[in-house]
Every structure is written in structure tokens, then in C-alpha cells.
Enzyme design. Structure first.
Site, short mmCIF file in Angstrom:
data_model
loop_
_atom_site.label_atom_id
_atom_site.label_comp_id
_atom_site.label_asym_id
_atom_site.label_seq_id
_atom_site.Cartn_x
_atom_site.Cartn_y
_atom_site.Cartn_z
N GLY A 72 0.84 -1.26 -0.11
CA GLY A 72 0.08 0.04 0.14
C GLY A 72 0.85 1.20 -0.01
O GLY A 72 0.73 2.20 -0.64
N THR A 73 1.96 1.20 0.69
CA THR A 73 2.78 2.37 0.70
C THR A 73 3.45 2.53 -0.51
O THR A 73 3.52 3.81 -1.14
CB THR A 73 3.91 1.75 1.76
OG1 THR A 73 3.58 1.84 3.04
CG2 THR A 73 4.98 3.17 1.92
N ASN A 152 -7.66 4.85 8.99
CA ASN A 152 -7.29 3.40 9.83
C ASN A 152 -7.32 3.54 11.12
O ASN A 152 -7.83 2.45 11.83
CB ASN A 152 -5.77 3.14 9.32
CG ASN A 152 -4.88 4.28 9.34
OD1 ASN A 152 -5.29 5.34 8.85
ND2 ASN A 152 -3.83 4.31 10.28
N GLN A 180 -8.16 0.88 3.65
CA GLN A 180 -9.16 0.67 5.01
C GLN A 180 -10.49 0.53 4.38
O GLN A 180 -11.54 0.09 5.33
CB GLN A 180 -8.89 1.45 5.94
CG GLN A 180 -7.67 1.56 6.77
CD GLN A 180 -7.41 0.14 7.36
OE1 GLN A 180 -8.17 -0.56 7.83
NE2 GLN A 180 -6.04 0.04 7.69
N HIS A 202 -2.21 -7.10 2.64
CA HIS A 202 -2.28 -7.81 4.16
C HIS A 202 -3.44 -7.11 4.85
O HIS A 202 -3.83 -7.44 6.04
CB HIS A 202 -0.98 -7.54 4.81
CG HIS A 202 -0.56 -6.31 5.15
ND1 HIS A 202 -0.68 -5.97 6.67
CD2 HIS A 202 -0.08 -5.34 4.64
CE1 HIS A 202 0.05 -4.69 6.79
NE2 HIS A 202 0.21 -4.20 5.51
N CYS A 325 5.58 5.67 18.78
CA CYS A 325 7.03 5.74 19.65
C CYS A 325 7.98 6.32 18.82
O CYS A 325 8.68 5.69 18.08
CB CYS A 325 7.08 4.38 20.22
SG CYS A 325 8.27 4.63 21.82
#
Ligand SMILES: *Cc1c(COP(=O)(O)O)cnc(C)c1O
Length: 384
Positions: A72-73, A152, A180, A202, A325
Site C-alpha cells: 500500500g505504501t 485506519n 481500509q 495484508h 513511539c
């Protein structure tokens, strides 16, 4: 608990057995190179073209407008960078939204280094694009608009048809990241008024590492890679035959029983929502009414989403938070932030994303565990 309760299907999904089965032959039997002109290669070519035909049918487009990519990226990157670079003589302005996946946001930001400028459309408190704001951002130099189909993190469905109409009137190329939306919303590109659309295997029970890009005939993005003539030069690389067969099979399965899946998962999502609201105080819904049927995002005020995530993990429940993060500190989700939520709400947001494999028993178990987790954390929380 021994059994995994997987409620993170917007992050990735289990590959369907039927998909694995459809792929197997192309690893070990018909493993030829689709570019080879002898029979063994041509059988692989046939599999790729048959997959393309099956995808085109669901997208309601020409077979030649379907391209297989590595993710997708990658589809997002080809659509955005490829089109911007190709048509920069027409203008250097791009519009995208504040709630896009990083595959879109970072691609647009990167183009700024090449002299492009961009504007970010606001969303309302439901996390839905502000169309009037979008209209006000359009300039004569605008060449590309990229707005996602369903978010998403929150599941919010965006007004793609309307944006498509505006883009068409102004002669601006329009791309949507529809990753999505698969198996939940229509992918009819004519109905959606889109020029380009990205999908990722995926996220709908095909393997990781395979994607689809639809692009309308006549749009010619500059490829990211240079090499052979595969995929009409849009994406050179020897075709990943088994994965291409797999993604087409998974896409067909996703739409075969869509009504059944919608009905089941809507009920389960409602059960989860009601169960959480009934049993836990001080929670805020981040998922609006107009959302895909598998996604529920809620904030537990005063609690870090991560504390819930790690505690649920001990019970075998997999969920996610929107936080990223970065360099050791937790950055609140850019999506929840864009909806105007305050700091504490952003940090307390948790996403549950269901699939056709989710059961009522799993939902009830999850409600129970979230309840006890929140109670436990609130008891020791310094926020109170
Ligand atoms: C997962 C996802 C992507 C990225 O797809 P990959 O195949 O993992 O690269 C892009 N956009 C959205 C909305 C996603 O959910």
C-alpha cells in the site's frame, strides 16, 4: 489466556486458507517468469492477467488500469510522487488531509524538498474532511488532491465522491488511499470519481508485501523504479506471481459475502461499543456514526492507551493505540489530535478493529478485560 483474541485487523490480518491454497501452485509448479515466452512462463503470465481481470471487475475499471505493486505504501508513493513529478509543468500545489496515513503524508512532505508546496485540509470533530475548507485551498497551481477513503484509526468514512466531483470540475488529479475500505465499502472507481486508488493485500486477508494501484488511462506517473517493462513501466520488477494471485483471490472473497460480513461485524461492533459505555465511566468515542463497520476507537480519559494495550496483551488480547513511539517518547496520534481532542484524550485512545473471524465470545471477553484493566489503572492513576 492461551487463545489469541485478535482485534487489530486494521494493522494487519490473517491470510485466508483459501488464499494460501490459490497461491501454492505458483511457488512450486507454475513458477515460471511471466516474461518468458515458452509455455511454462506463459502459464504464470496467464495467472497474472487473470488476477488483473478479477481485480478490474471489482474496481469497475479497465484491466490495463490495474497495477500490482509491493505494498500500500508503494502504491501511495507512485500515485503521489509519480503524478506530481510528471505534471509539475502544470502546477506545483498539492492538497492532502490531516488524517492521512504516513505513506501519503510523508510522500507529500518529501515533495516539498523538490519545490512542491502543499496544504492540509482540516477535519471536523468527527474526523471527517471539511469540504468547504478543501474548496478554499484549491489554487490555479493545484495538480493533485489525495484524501483517504476510510481512516485506519477511527474508521471515519470520507466524502470521496464529492471530492472527486470537485477535483474533476477543476481538472485536478484525485487519488484516494482506499486501503481500509476493502471488503467494507464499494471500490467502484467510476462511482467514487477517483483517478487513482491504492490497496494493500495484508489488510484484507492476503499476504504482506503486495499492493494494487488503480490509475485511470491517460495518467502517466513517473515510476519510482527503473528497470524492465513490467506493469507497463509503472512498476518494473518481475511480477510476484503467487502474491498477485493471492491478492486477487482475497479481494474476490472480500466482496463475495460483503453483506453477511457487514451485518455480523456491525452487530459485534455495536455490542463492544455498548458494553464499554455501560461498564466504564469517562470514555469518549473517537469513531463517528459514519464509519466502516469493523473499527471502534475510544478514549479512556486519564489513562494512557499503552497501559491498556500492555495489560490486555497479558490476557491475549491484541489491540492498538494511535500513538507512535518516536525517539523514546510517545507521540499522540496525529489523527485524534486533528479532531481537536485534548492531550489526555489523545493519549487515552485505543483502537479495536474486528474481522470476519471475530466472535461474540471474544467481544464479551474483551469488554470484561477492558473493564477490569481500566478500573485497576484508575485506582492507581496519578491523574484523578
Ligand atoms: C496499512 C496502510 C497503508 C500501508 O500499506 P502497507 O502495505 O502496509 O505498506 C497505507 N494506508 C493505510 C490507510 C493503511 O492502513
Amino acid at each position: 489466556m492461551e487463545k489469541l483474541v485478535y482485534l487489530d485487523n486494521n494493522a494487519t490480518t490473517k491470510v485466508d486458507h483459501a488464499v494460501v491454497e490459490a497461491m501454492m501452485k505458483y511457488f512450486t509448479e507454475d513458477y515460471g517468469n511471466p516474461s518468458s515466452i515458452y509455455t511454462h512462463g506463459q502459464r504464470a503470465r496467464e495467472a497474472v492477467e487473470n488476477a488483473r481481470k478479477r481485480v478490474a471487475k471489482i474496481l469497475n475499471c479497465e484491466q490495463r488500469d490495474v497495477f500490482f505493486t509491493g505494498s500500500g505504501t508503494e502504491s501511495d508513493n507512485i500515485a503521489i510522487k509519480g503524478v506530481a513529478r510528471k505534471y509539475k509543468n502544470k502546477g506545483n500545489h498539492i492538497i492532502t488531509s490531516s488524517i492521512e496515513h504516513h505513506a501519503v503524508l510523508k510522500s507529500v512532505e518529501y515533495l516539498a524538498k523538490e519545490g512542491f508546496i502543499y496544504d492540509i485540509v482540516k477535519v471536523n470533530e468527527d474526523g471527517i474532511i471539511d469540504i468547504d475548507h478543501l474548496k478554499s485551498l484549491i489554487k490555479p497551481e493545484t495538480i493533485l488532491i489525495s484524501v483517504m477513503y476510510a481512516n485506519n484509526e477511527t474508521g471515519a468514512i470520507q466524502p470521496i465522491e464529492d471530492i472527486g466531483k470537485i477535483a474533476k470540475e477543476k481538472g485536478i488529479y484525485f487519488h484516494t488511499d482506499a486501503v481500509q475500505g476493502v471488503g467494507k465499502l464499494t471500490l467502484d472507481v467510476k462511482k467514487l470519481n477517483v483517478d487513482m486508488l491504492s490497496l494493500s493485500g495484508h489488510k484484507f486477508h492476503a499476504p504482506k508485501g503486495v499492493g494494487i494501484l488503480y490509475k485511470r488511462t491517460g495518467i502517466n506517473p513517473i515510476p519510482l523504479f527503473h528497470g524492465g517493462h513490467h506493469e507497463l513501466n509503472v512498476r518494473p520488477s518481475t511480477e510476484n506471481v503467487p502474491y498477485i494471485v493471492g491478492i486477487a483471490e482475497a479481494l474476490n472473497i472480500a466482496y463475495r459475502d460483503i453483506e453477511k460480513h457487514r451485518e455480523r461485524q456491525m452487530k459485534l461492533k455495536e455490542r463492544l461499543k455498548k458494553g464499554l459505555i455501560k461498564n466504564i465511566d469517562n470514555i469518549l468515542l473517537n469513531t463517528p456514526e459514519k464509519s466502516v463497520f469493523n473499527t471502534l476507537n475510544v478514549s479512556f480519559i486519564g489513562i494512557e492507551g499503552e497501559s491498556i494495550l500492555f495489560t490486555l496483551d497479558e490476557s491475549g488480547i491484541a489491540i492498538s493505540t494511535g500513538s507512535a513511539c518516536t525517539s523514546g517518547s510517545l507521540e499522540p496520534s496525529h489523527v485524534i489530535k486533528a479532531m481537536g481532542r485534548n492531550h489526555a484524550t489523545c493519549h487515552g485512545s485505543v483502537r479495536f478493529s474486528l474481522s470476519k473471524y471475530t466472535t461474540e465470545e471474544e467481544i464479551d471477553f474483551t469488554i470484561d478485560k477492558v473493564k477490569s484493566t481500566v478500573e485497576k489503572i484508575r485506582k492507581i492513576s496519578p491523574y484523578k
